[in-house]
Design an enzyme around this catalytic site. Structure first.
Site, PDB file in Angstrom:
ATOM      1  N   CYS A 116       0.142   3.749   2.771  1.00 32.45           N
ATOM      2  CA  CYS A 116       0.610   3.192   4.055  1.00 32.45           C
ATOM      3  C   CYS A 116       2.098   3.455   4.231  1.00 32.45           C
ATOM      4  CB  CYS A 116       0.362   1.685   4.108  1.00 32.45           C
ATOM      5  SG  CYS A 116      -1.362   1.186   4.006  1.00 32.45           S
TER       6      CYS A 116
ATOM      7  N   CYS B 142       0.839  -1.205   0.000  1.00 27.22           N
ATOM      8  CA  CYS B 142       0.000   0.000   0.000  1.00 27.22           C
ATOM      9  C   CYS B 142       0.878   1.260   0.000  1.00 27.22           C
ATOM     10  CB  CYS B 142      -0.904  -0.054   1.229  1.00 27.22           C
ATOM     11  SG  CYS B 142      -1.753   1.475   1.622  1.00 27.22           S
TER      12      CYS B 142
END
Length: 108
Positions: A36, A33
């Site tokens: 993230c 991600c």
């Protein structure tokens, strides 16, 4: 994992988060991600700033599917702000450091 940030699992979530003595910031994330990875250094910096006042933990959603499901995490990154075993706030997506500091300020 950065010093001061605990990597938790489905098995340790209840003990490390819901039964914690300190307020907790839970970072639900995954290695693939992009957002993230982008918010990760901010979380690491904040864990140093609030060391001893707030506990910071990370939960990899790929390796631990039960906890995100239980707490209705639908996208990542999602940050849960927990105090006394209760979720008091949630932030989903990339967020400015100032917003995170404001939310943490309400937590402590």
């Amino acid at each position: 994992m950065a010093e001061g940030i605990l990597d938790i699992t489905d098995d340790t979530f209840e003990t490390e988060v819901m039964n914690a003595d300190l307020p907790v910031v839970v970072d639900f994330w995954a290695p693939w991600c992009g957002p993230c990875r982008a918010i990760g250094p901010i979380i690491e910096e904040l864990s140093g700033t609030y060391n001893g006042k707030v506990k910071f933990v990370k939960c990899n959603v790929d390796d631990n599917p039960l906890s995100p499901s239980r707490y209705e995490v639908r996208a990542i990154p999602t940050l849960l702000f927990v105090k006394g075993g209760e979720i008091v706030d949630t932030i989903t997506g990339m967020t400015a450091k100032a917003k995170l500091e404001e939310t943490i300020g309400k937590l402590i």
